[in-house]
Scaffold this motif. Structure first.
Motif, PDB file in Angstrom:
ATOM      1  N   PRO A 147       0.816  -1.230   0.000  1.00  0.00           N
ATOM      2  CA  PRO A 147       0.000   0.000   0.000  1.00  0.00           C
ATOM      3  C   PRO A 147       0.847   1.277   0.000  1.00  0.00           C
ATOM      4  CG  PRO A 147       0.305  -0.724   2.247  1.00  0.00           C
ATOM      5  CD  PRO A 147       1.170  -1.614   1.388  1.00  0.00           C
ATOM      6  N   MET A 148       2.175   1.180  -0.181  1.00  0.00           N
ATOM      7  CA  MET A 148       3.028   2.350   0.008  1.00  0.00           C
ATOM      8  C   MET A 148       3.113   3.269  -1.217  1.00  0.00           C
ATOM      9  SD  MET A 148       3.661   2.145   3.123  1.00  0.00           S
ATOM     10  CE  MET A 148       4.789   3.519   3.276  1.00  0.00           C
ATOM     11  N   MET A 149       2.551   2.819  -2.355  1.00  0.00           N
ATOM     12  CA  MET A 149       2.528   3.654  -3.558  1.00  0.00           C
ATOM     13  C   MET A 149       3.931   3.978  -4.064  1.00  0.00           C
ATOM     14  SD  MET A 149      -0.552   4.390  -4.366  1.00  0.00           S
ATOM     15  CE  MET A 149      -2.137   4.174  -3.636  1.00  0.00           C
ATOM     16  N   ASN A 150       4.889   3.069  -3.803  1.00  0.00           N
ATOM     17  CA  ASN A 150       6.221   3.279  -4.366  1.00  0.00           C
ATOM     18  C   ASN A 150       6.148   3.147  -5.880  1.00  0.00           C
ATOM     19  OD1 ASN A 150       7.733   3.709  -2.009  1.00  0.00           O
ATOM     20  ND2 ASN A 150       7.692   1.509  -1.561  1.00  0.00           N
ATOM     21  N   ILE A 151       6.939   3.962  -6.561  1.00  0.00           N
ATOM     22  CA  ILE A 151       6.934   3.943  -8.025  1.00  0.00           C
ATOM     23  C   ILE A 151       8.240   3.318  -8.526  1.00  0.00           C
ATOM     24  CG2 ILE A 151       6.867   5.356 -10.121  1.00  0.00           C
ATOM     25  CD1 ILE A 151       4.193   5.339  -8.610  1.00  0.00           C
ATOM     26  N   MET A 152       8.098   2.329  -9.413  1.00  0.00           N
ATOM     27  CA  MET A 152       9.267   1.689 -10.035  1.00  0.00           C
ATOM     28  C   MET A 152       9.280   2.067 -11.506  1.00  0.00           C
ATOM     29  SD  MET A 152       8.445  -1.858  -8.111  1.00  0.00           S
ATOM     30  CE  MET A 152       7.769  -1.586  -6.466  1.00  0.00           C
ATOM     31  N   ASP A 153      10.495   2.297 -12.037  1.00  0.00           N
ATOM     32  CA  ASP A 153      10.645   2.751 -13.420  1.00  0.00           C
ATOM     33  C   ASP A 153      10.593   1.538 -14.365  1.00  0.00           C
ATOM     34  OD1 ASP A 153      11.619   3.665 -15.893  1.00  0.00           O
ATOM     35  OD2 ASP A 153      12.825   5.226 -14.915  1.00  0.00           O
ATOM     36  N   ILE A 154       9.436   1.333 -14.992  1.00  0.00           N
ATOM     37  CA  ILE A 154       9.219   0.123 -15.802  1.00  0.00           C
ATOM     38  C   ILE A 154      10.211   0.038 -16.968  1.00  0.00           C
ATOM     39  CG2 ILE A 154       7.566  -1.101 -17.285  1.00  0.00           C
ATOM     40  CD1 ILE A 154       5.307   0.109 -15.595  1.00  0.00           C
ATOM     41  N   GLY A 155      10.424   1.159 -17.671  1.00  0.00           N
ATOM     42  CA  GLY A 155      11.326   1.159 -18.838  1.00  0.00           C
ATOM     43  C   GLY A 155      12.755   0.834 -18.437  1.00  0.00           C
ATOM     44  N   ALA A 156      13.237   1.470 -17.370  1.00  0.00           N
ATOM     45  CA  ALA A 156      14.626   1.266 -16.938  1.00  0.00           C
ATOM     46  C   ALA A 156      14.833  -0.151 -16.411  1.00  0.00           C
ATOM     47  CB  ALA A 156      14.986   2.289 -15.855  1.00  0.00           C
ATOM     48  N   ILE A 157      13.861  -0.662 -15.639  1.00  0.00           N
ATOM     49  CA  ILE A 157      13.985  -2.023 -15.096  1.00  0.00           C
ATOM     50  C   ILE A 157      13.958  -3.040 -16.238  1.00  0.00           C
ATOM     51  CG2 ILE A 157      12.848  -3.786 -13.667  1.00  0.00           C
ATOM     52  CD1 ILE A 157      11.953  -1.473 -11.798  1.00  0.00           C
ATOM     53  N   SER A 159      14.943  -2.585 -19.382  1.00  0.00           N
ATOM     54  CA  SER A 159      16.229  -2.578 -20.101  1.00  0.00           C
ATOM     55  C   SER A 159      17.271  -3.378 -19.330  1.00  0.00           C
ATOM     56  CB  SER A 159      16.753  -1.146 -20.286  1.00  0.00           C
ATOM     57  OG  SER A 159      15.797  -0.393 -20.965  1.00  0.00           O
ATOM     58  N   LEU A 160      17.333  -3.138 -18.026  1.00  0.00           N
ATOM     59  CA  LEU A 160      18.296  -3.844 -17.175  1.00  0.00           C
ATOM     60  C   LEU A 160      18.035  -5.351 -17.215  1.00  0.00           C
ATOM     61  CD1 LEU A 160      20.547  -3.712 -14.992  1.00  0.00           C
ATOM     62  CD2 LEU A 160      18.730  -3.492 -13.285  1.00  0.00           C
ATOM     63  N   ALA A 161      16.777  -5.748 -17.107  1.00  0.00           N
ATOM     64  CA  ALA A 161      16.426  -7.175 -17.120  1.00  0.00           C
ATOM     65  C   ALA A 161      16.837  -7.804 -18.445  1.00  0.00           C
ATOM     66  CB  ALA A 161      14.927  -7.346 -16.891  1.00  0.00           C
ATOM     67  N   HIS A 162      16.492  -7.145 -19.549  1.00  0.00           N
ATOM     68  CA  HIS A 162      16.772  -7.723 -20.864  1.00  0.00           C
ATOM     69  C   HIS A 162      18.271  -7.831 -21.137  1.00  0.00           C
ATOM     70  CE1 HIS A 162      12.420  -6.850 -22.460  1.00  0.00           C
ATOM     71  NE2 HIS A 162      12.462  -7.754 -21.504  1.00  0.00           N
ATOM     72  N   GLU A 163      19.048  -6.846 -20.644  1.00  0.00           N
ATOM     73  CA  GLU A 163      20.522  -6.929 -20.782  1.00  0.00           C
ATOM     74  C   GLU A 163      21.058  -8.165 -20.085  1.00  0.00           C
ATOM     75  OE1 GLU A 163      22.096  -3.329 -19.039  1.00  0.00           O
ATOM     76  OE2 GLU A 163      20.971  -2.128 -20.507  1.00  0.00           O
ATOM     77  N   ASN A 164      20.310  -8.621 -19.055  1.00  0.00           N
ATOM     78  CA  ASN A 164      20.777  -9.761 -18.266  1.00  0.00           C
ATOM     79  C   ASN A 164      19.986 -11.048 -18.537  1.00  0.00           C
ATOM     80  OD1 ASN A 164      22.946  -8.741 -16.189  1.00  0.00           O
ATOM     81  ND2 ASN A 164      21.426  -7.116 -16.401  1.00  0.00           N
TER      82      ASN A 164
END
Ligand SMILES: *Cc1c(COP(=O)(O)O)cnc(C)c1O
Length: 372
Positions: A147-157, A159-164
């Motif tokens: 419920p904390m409403m933290n925001i994660m950067d979908i595009g950046a995550i 790219s990082l995932a796909h590089e790995n």
């Protein structure tokens, strides 16, 4: 065509042989086969496929700009299918404040099965990078988080995932495709608890996975759906396709009301802090603005006081219902820590509201009399 238009017409684009304006419900569990037990159109048995489920999955994939979708009997059944599509020994990275039911699923079922998991703060890209190992096959994203409403950067995550060599699955239950489209931002899979905004009336349980591609991971998810058998009924699929026709307009109302309530709460002396990504003061506001078209119907806030003060405030509402879950046309709220149970990391003085579609003035009046 625009999403608003697609929401209304998509269900009639598939398995529609009659001149119906809306689809019928297909309750038959079996289909006529030839003498060798085969079917030319591949209809065999309702767990494997049903016309209403095919229509509903088509609606889902159209709404999320995907290539394929699989519908499940609940949101956690859908999440379970993604994890089961991996292999024992694979590693996943998942937010430390992930939806409590998915945390339970990973800890109580998937880790004993052999999945390795790190629950971490995912608002920091460097932290995610530091946790990637040679076995990392999936990064799970939930933004805004619950419920904390933290925001994660979908595009950046992504790219990082796909590089790995890892996949990304985004739990898009809260924003819905009306406010956020993760597949357009590059991610591979989207999860929905369709129990929430897709259903929209607090009367259906359901879940779904939408895939960017008709590829290997999706084929495994489809296999888990059919072999595991956690499928929705034809009636539920029909109801969900029906509710989707009003989703764009309902989300517009949820967005507008929540923004008004968030601003009211921010200026209230009994409130210590408001978590709503639409507020410029929110830590994730900039990233949220980049990846969302609007900020949704969920608000969390800290009461100026302790757990008992928060519980008393929730107890005083006359219009806002006291319930868990979210996404209905009626407003509801809860003292979140009480509902999450013992291993909850949610602040003791946090109240979570699911802002409904009542007139905002009536909601503001109820909030004002409860916040004393
Ligand atoms: C409710 C919810 C789920 C789980 O869905 P169920 O339909 O209850 O199984 C998953 N993720 C989020 C963000 C949710 O709010």
């Amino acid at each position: 065509m625009h999403t608003k238009t697609k929401a209304i017409h998509a269900a009639m684009e598939v398995v529609n042989q009659n001149p119906d304006i809306v689809p019928p419900v297909h309750r038959s569990t079996v289909y006529e086969l030839d003498k060798e037990g085969r079917s030319e159109d591949d209809w065999h048995y309702t767990r494997l496929d049903n016309p209403n489920r095919v229509q509903w999955e088509h609606v889902l994939k159209v709404m999320e700009d995907g290539e394929a979708a699989a519908a499940f009997s609940s949101g956690v059944a859908a999440a379970s299918a993604v994890f089961q599509a991996l292999e024992p020994g694979n590693h996943i990275i998942i937010p430390e404040d992930v939806y409590a039911g998915n945390r339970k699923l990973v800890k109580e079922l998937m880790q004993p099965w052999g999945l390795k998991a790190d629950f971490i703060d995912m608002t920091d890209l460097q932290n995610i990078k530091a946790h990637i190992t040679g076995d990392t096959k999936l990064i799970w994203v939930e933004t805004p988080s619950n419920p904390m409403m933290n925001i994660m950067d979908i595009g950046a995550i992504t790219s990082l995932a796909h590089e790995n060599g890892a996949l990304v699955c985004v739990d898009n239950t809260w924003p819905t495709p009306i406010n956020q489209k993760p597949l357009d931002l590059g991610s591979d899979l989207v999860l929905h608890s369709t129990t929430k905004y897709f259903g929209g009336h607090s009367d259906i349980l359901g879940g779904a996975i939408v895939s960017a591609e008709q590829d290997g991971i999706f084929e495994k998810i489809r296999m888990v759906q059919r072999v595991g058998g956690a499928v929705p009924s034809p009636d539920d699929c029909w109801m969900l396709a029906r509710s989707t026709r009003t989703l764009p307009y309902r989300m517009r109302g949820h967005n507008e009301n929540a923004e008004l309530l968030a601003r009211f709460l921010q200026n209230h002396h009994k409130v210590e802090k408001v978590f709503y990504p639409g507020l410029a003061t929110h830590a994730g506001h900039e990233v949220a603005e980049k990846q969302m078209t609007d900020f949704g119907g969920m608000i969390s806030f800290l009461v100026d006081g302790d757990a008992d003060d928060a519980i008393d405030i929730v107890g005083r509402s006359k219009l806002i219902g006291r319930a868990t879950s979210l996404g209905g046309v009626e407003s509801t709220w809860e003292h979140r820590r009480s509902s999450e149970g013992e291993d909850s990391i949610t602040p003791k003085n946090l109240i979570r509201i699911s802002v409904g579609l009542e007139h905002a003035d009536d909601l503001l009046e109820d909030l004002d009399q409860a916040l004393v």
